[in-house]
Design a protein around this motif. Structure first.
Motif, PDB file in Angstrom:
ATOM      1  N   VAL A  84       0.818  -1.202   0.000  1.00  0.00           N
ATOM      2  CA  VAL A  84       0.000   0.000   0.000  1.00  0.00           C
ATOM      3  C   VAL A  84       0.862   1.267   0.000  1.00  0.00           C
ATOM      4  O   VAL A  84       0.725   2.124  -0.861  1.00  0.00           O
ATOM      5  CB  VAL A  84      -0.964   0.008   1.212  1.00  0.00           C
ATOM      6  CG1 VAL A  84      -1.747   1.306   1.274  1.00  0.00           C
ATOM      7  CG2 VAL A  84      -1.907  -1.184   1.154  1.00  0.00           C
ATOM      8  N   LEU A  85       1.774   1.376   0.969  1.00  0.00           N
ATOM      9  CA  LEU A  85       2.601   2.576   1.086  1.00  0.00           C
ATOM     10  C   LEU A  85       3.805   2.565   0.160  1.00  0.00           C
ATOM     11  O   LEU A  85       4.396   3.605  -0.105  1.00  0.00           O
ATOM     12  CB  LEU A  85       3.097   2.731   2.527  1.00  0.00           C
ATOM     13  CG  LEU A  85       2.040   2.988   3.588  1.00  0.00           C
ATOM     14  CD1 LEU A  85       2.677   3.007   4.968  1.00  0.00           C
ATOM     15  CD2 LEU A  85       1.334   4.306   3.314  1.00  0.00           C
ATOM     16  N   HIS A  86       4.230   1.384  -0.276  1.00  0.00           N
ATOM     17  CA  HIS A  86       5.420   1.210  -1.107  1.00  0.00           C
ATOM     18  C   HIS A  86       6.690   1.599  -0.360  1.00  0.00           C
ATOM     19  O   HIS A  86       7.666   2.019  -0.968  1.00  0.00           O
ATOM     20  CB  HIS A  86       5.297   1.973  -2.438  1.00  0.00           C
ATOM     21  CG  HIS A  86       4.080   1.594  -3.199  1.00  0.00           C
ATOM     22  ND1 HIS A  86       3.955   0.392  -3.864  1.00  0.00           N
ATOM     23  CD2 HIS A  86       2.901   2.249  -3.376  1.00  0.00           C
ATOM     24  CE1 HIS A  86       2.774   0.334  -4.423  1.00  0.00           C
ATOM     25  NE2 HIS A  86       2.109   1.434  -4.146  1.00  0.00           N
ATOM     26  N   TRP A  87       6.673   1.448   0.971  1.00  0.00           N
ATOM     27  CA  TRP A  87       7.854   1.690   1.784  1.00  0.00           C
ATOM     28  C   TRP A  87       8.552   0.367   2.038  1.00  0.00           C
ATOM     29  O   TRP A  87       7.909  -0.649   2.303  1.00  0.00           O
ATOM     30  CB  TRP A  87       7.469   2.311   3.118  1.00  0.00           C
ATOM     31  CG  TRP A  87       7.053   3.749   3.062  1.00  0.00           C
ATOM     32  CD1 TRP A  87       6.936   4.538   1.962  1.00  0.00           C
ATOM     33  CD2 TRP A  87       6.693   4.554   4.172  1.00  0.00           C
ATOM     34  NE1 TRP A  87       6.522   5.797   2.317  1.00  0.00           N
ATOM     35  CE2 TRP A  87       6.365   5.829   3.682  1.00  0.00           C
ATOM     36  CE3 TRP A  87       6.609   4.332   5.532  1.00  0.00           C
ATOM     37  CZ2 TRP A  87       5.984   6.874   4.503  1.00  0.00           C
ATOM     38  CZ3 TRP A  87       6.218   5.370   6.354  1.00  0.00           C
ATOM     39  CH2 TRP A  87       5.911   6.631   5.837  1.00  0.00           C
ATOM     40  N   PRO A  88       9.876   0.331   2.004  1.00  0.00           N
ATOM     41  CA  PRO A  88      10.602  -0.904   2.277  1.00  0.00           C
ATOM     42  C   PRO A  88      10.744  -1.149   3.781  1.00  0.00           C
ATOM     43  O   PRO A  88      10.740  -0.204   4.577  1.00  0.00           O
ATOM     44  CB  PRO A  88      11.969  -0.641   1.648  1.00  0.00           C
ATOM     45  CG  PRO A  88      12.155   0.840   1.783  1.00  0.00           C
ATOM     46  CD  PRO A  88      10.769   1.426   1.612  1.00  0.00           C
ATOM     47  N   SER A  89      10.833  -2.420   4.156  1.00  0.00           N
ATOM     48  CA  SER A  89      11.127  -2.764   5.548  1.00  0.00           C
ATOM     49  C   SER A  89      11.931  -4.054   5.572  1.00  0.00           C
ATOM     50  O   SER A  89      11.906  -4.842   4.621  1.00  0.00           O
ATOM     51  CB  SER A  89       9.845  -2.921   6.370  1.00  0.00           C
ATOM     52  OG  SER A  89       9.101  -4.035   5.932  1.00  0.00           O
ATOM     53  N   ALA A  90      12.650  -4.246   6.656  1.00  0.00           N
ATOM     54  CA  ALA A  90      13.456  -5.450   6.829  1.00  0.00           C
ATOM     55  C   ALA A  90      13.124  -6.063   8.181  1.00  0.00           C
ATOM     56  O   ALA A  90      13.015  -5.353   9.179  1.00  0.00           O
ATOM     57  CB  ALA A  90      14.942  -5.117   6.758  1.00  0.00           C
ATOM     58  N   GLU A  91      12.937  -7.375   8.183  1.00  0.00           N
ATOM     59  CA  GLU A  91      12.805  -8.110   9.434  1.00  0.00           C
ATOM     60  C   GLU A  91      14.212  -8.566   9.806  1.00  0.00           C
ATOM     61  O   GLU A  91      14.912  -9.163   8.984  1.00  0.00           O
ATOM     62  CB  GLU A  91      11.877  -9.309   9.263  1.00  0.00           C
ATOM     63  CG  GLU A  91      11.658 -10.055  10.557  1.00  0.00           C
ATOM     64  CD  GLU A  91      10.691 -11.219  10.373  1.00  0.00           C
ATOM     65  OE1 GLU A  91       9.486 -11.016  10.561  1.00  0.00           O
ATOM     66  OE2 GLU A  91      11.186 -12.306  10.030  1.00  0.00           O
ATOM     67  N   VAL A  92      14.622  -8.256  11.034  1.00  0.00           N
ATOM     68  CA  VAL A  92      15.986  -8.507  11.473  1.00  0.00           C
ATOM     69  C   VAL A  92      15.966  -9.387  12.717  1.00  0.00           C
ATOM     70  O   VAL A  92      15.273  -9.073  13.689  1.00  0.00           O
ATOM     71  CB  VAL A  92      16.699  -7.173  11.800  1.00  0.00           C
ATOM     72  CG1 VAL A  92      18.118  -7.407  12.256  1.00  0.00           C
ATOM     73  CG2 VAL A  92      16.673  -6.241  10.605  1.00  0.00           C
ATOM     74  N   LYS A  93      16.708 -10.491  12.670  1.00  0.00           N
ATOM     75  CA  LYS A  93      16.849 -11.361  13.837  1.00  0.00           C
ATOM     76  C   LYS A  93      18.193 -11.042  14.486  1.00  0.00           C
ATOM     77  O   LYS A  93      19.239 -11.152  13.855  1.00  0.00           O
ATOM     78  CB  LYS A  93      16.796 -12.840  13.449  1.00  0.00           C
ATOM     79  CG  LYS A  93      16.914 -13.767  14.638  1.00  0.00           C
ATOM     80  CD  LYS A  93      16.817 -15.224  14.218  1.00  0.00           C
ATOM     81  CE  LYS A  93      16.919 -16.149  15.415  1.00  0.00           C
ATOM     82  NZ  LYS A  93      16.910 -17.565  14.975  1.00  0.00           N
ATOM     83  N   ILE A  94      18.141 -10.624  15.754  1.00  0.00           N
ATOM     84  CA  ILE A  94      19.332 -10.272  16.514  1.00  0.00           C
ATOM     85  C   ILE A  94      19.530 -11.353  17.573  1.00  0.00           C
ATOM     86  O   ILE A  94      18.625 -11.603  18.372  1.00  0.00           O
ATOM     87  CB  ILE A  94      19.175  -8.895  17.186  1.00  0.00           C
ATOM     88  CG1 ILE A  94      18.836  -7.822  16.139  1.00  0.00           C
ATOM     89  CG2 ILE A  94      20.418  -8.537  17.977  1.00  0.00           C
ATOM     90  CD1 ILE A  94      18.362  -6.509  16.726  1.00  0.00           C
ATOM     91  N   THR A  95      20.689 -11.993  17.573  1.00  0.00           N
ATOM     92  CA  THR A  95      21.007 -13.033  18.550  1.00  0.00           C
ATOM     93  C   THR A  95      22.259 -12.609  19.302  1.00  0.00           C
ATOM     94  O   THR A  95      23.290 -12.326  18.687  1.00  0.00           O
ATOM     95  CB  THR A  95      21.256 -14.389  17.855  1.00  0.00           C
ATOM     96  OG1 THR A  95      20.119 -14.716  17.058  1.00  0.00           O
ATOM     97  CG2 THR A  95      21.487 -15.489  18.873  1.00  0.00           C
ATOM     98  N   ASN A  96      22.171 -12.571  20.619  1.00  0.00           N
ATOM     99  CA  ASN A  96      23.313 -12.157  21.436  1.00  0.00           C
ATOM    100  C   ASN A  96      24.277 -13.321  21.613  1.00  0.00           C
ATOM    101  O   ASN A  96      24.000 -14.258  22.348  1.00  0.00           O
ATOM    102  CB  ASN A  96      22.837 -11.646  22.795  1.00  0.00           C
ATOM    103  CG  ASN A  96      23.976 -11.106  23.639  1.00  0.00           C
ATOM    104  OD1 ASN A  96      25.132 -11.150  23.260  1.00  0.00           O
ATOM    105  ND2 ASN A  96      23.626 -10.582  24.797  1.00  0.00           N
ATOM    106  N   HIS A  97      25.420 -13.262  20.931  1.00  0.00           N
ATOM    107  CA  HIS A  97      26.454 -14.288  21.055  1.00  0.00           C
ATOM    108  C   HIS A  97      27.527 -13.889  22.061  1.00  0.00           C
ATOM    109  O   HIS A  97      28.506 -14.606  22.224  1.00  0.00           O
ATOM    110  CB  HIS A  97      27.098 -14.569  19.690  1.00  0.00           C
ATOM    111  CG  HIS A  97      26.164 -15.232  18.738  1.00  0.00           C
ATOM    112  ND1 HIS A  97      25.633 -14.573  17.653  1.00  0.00           N
ATOM    113  CD2 HIS A  97      25.645 -16.476  18.708  1.00  0.00           C
ATOM    114  CE1 HIS A  97      24.832 -15.393  16.993  1.00  0.00           C
ATOM    115  NE2 HIS A  97      24.825 -16.558  17.611  1.00  0.00           N
ATOM    116  N   SER A  98      27.364 -12.745  22.739  1.00  0.00           N
ATOM    117  CA  SER A  98      28.356 -12.319  23.725  1.00  0.00           C
ATOM    118  C   SER A  98      28.061 -12.977  25.076  1.00  0.00           C
ATOM    119  O   SER A  98      27.070 -13.686  25.238  1.00  0.00           O
ATOM    120  CB  SER A  98      28.348 -10.793  23.863  1.00  0.00           C
ATOM    121  OG  SER A  98      27.230 -10.362  24.617  1.00  0.00           O
ATOM    122  N   SER A  99      28.912 -12.721  26.045  1.00  0.00           N
ATOM    123  CA  SER A  99      28.766 -13.326  27.370  1.00  0.00           C
ATOM    124  C   SER A  99      27.989 -12.441  28.349  1.00  0.00           C
ATOM    125  O   SER A  99      27.766 -12.839  29.485  1.00  0.00           O
ATOM    126  CB  SER A  99      30.146 -13.644  27.957  1.00  0.00           C
ATOM    127  OG  SER A  99      30.899 -12.446  28.101  1.00  0.00           O
TER     128      SER A  99
END
Length: 161
Positions: A84-99
Motif C-alpha cells: 500500500v505505502l510502497h515503503w521498504p522494511s526489513a525483518e531482522v533477527k538479533i542473537t546475542n552471542h556475547s557473554s
C-alpha cells in the motif's frame, strides 16, 4: 500517524541513550555483506529463488577480527516493500552471542535495483541476554519503486546496564 510518531520517538530515545552511554566497550561494526532483495508480496526474500540467468548472492565475507563478531549477531530474515505505502522494511533477527546482556542498534539501508540508497531504517533491542534472540523490524520511510534490496550497514552492541 500516531503509530509513526511513537516509532520515531522510540527510535530517537534509543539513539539518545546510546549516544549518552559511557560504557567503554561500546563499538560499532560495518557490514560488507551482500544486500538481501525485497519482495512485494510480504514473503521473506531469502525464500525467493534467483531470477533465471542470475546467480544467487554470494555468502557474506568473513568479518575482520574485533568488531566483526557483532555482524554475526544480526541476520536479515525478510526484506519487503509494503503493497500500500510502497515503503521498504526489513525483518531482522538479533542473537546475542556475547557473554553479557547487551543492547543493540542495527542500521539497515534499502537499495534500488541500481544500488542507490533510497532509504534507511533502524532496528533496536535492549537487555538481550546471552544466547537470546529478538526479531525486530527496520522501516524505511521513502517510496520504493521496482526491485529493492536490504543490507545491514552498521551494528552497535554495548553491555546493558
Amino acid at each position: 500517524m500516531r503509530r509513526t510518531t511513537i516509532a520515531v520517538v522510540a527510535a530517537a530515545a534509543v539513539l539518545g541513550l546510546a549516544a549518552c552511554d559511557p560504557v567503554a566497550n561500546s563499538t560499532t561494526a560495518k557490514s560488507t555483506a551482500a544486500p538481501v532483495p525485497a519482495t512485494t508480496a510480504g514473503a521473506p526474500a531469502a525464500a525467493a529463488p534467483a531470477p533465471a540467468g542470475e546467480a544467487a548472492a554470494p555468502a557474506p565475507a568473513p568479518a575482520a577480527a574485533g568488531d566483526g563478531d557483532k555482524l554475526k549477531d544480526v541476520e536479515i530474515t525478510g526484506c519487503v516493500v509494503d503493497a500500500v505505502l510502497h515503503w521498504p522494511s526489513a525483518e531482522v533477527k538479533i542473537t546475542n552471542h556475547s557473554s553479557k546482556a547487551s543492547n543493540y542498534m542495527v542500521q539497515i539501508e534499502f537499495l534500488d535495483a541500481t544500488g542507490t540508497r533510497i532509504a534507511e531504517g533502524l532496528a533496536a533491542t535492549n537487555g538481550l541476554a546471552p544466547g537470546q534472540a529478538s526479531v525486530q523490524k527496520a522501516q524505511g520511510a521513502s517510496e520504493a519503486k521496482g526491485k529493492v534490496s536490504c543490507k545491514v550497514i552498521d551494528v552497535t552492541r554495548y553491555a546493558a546496564p
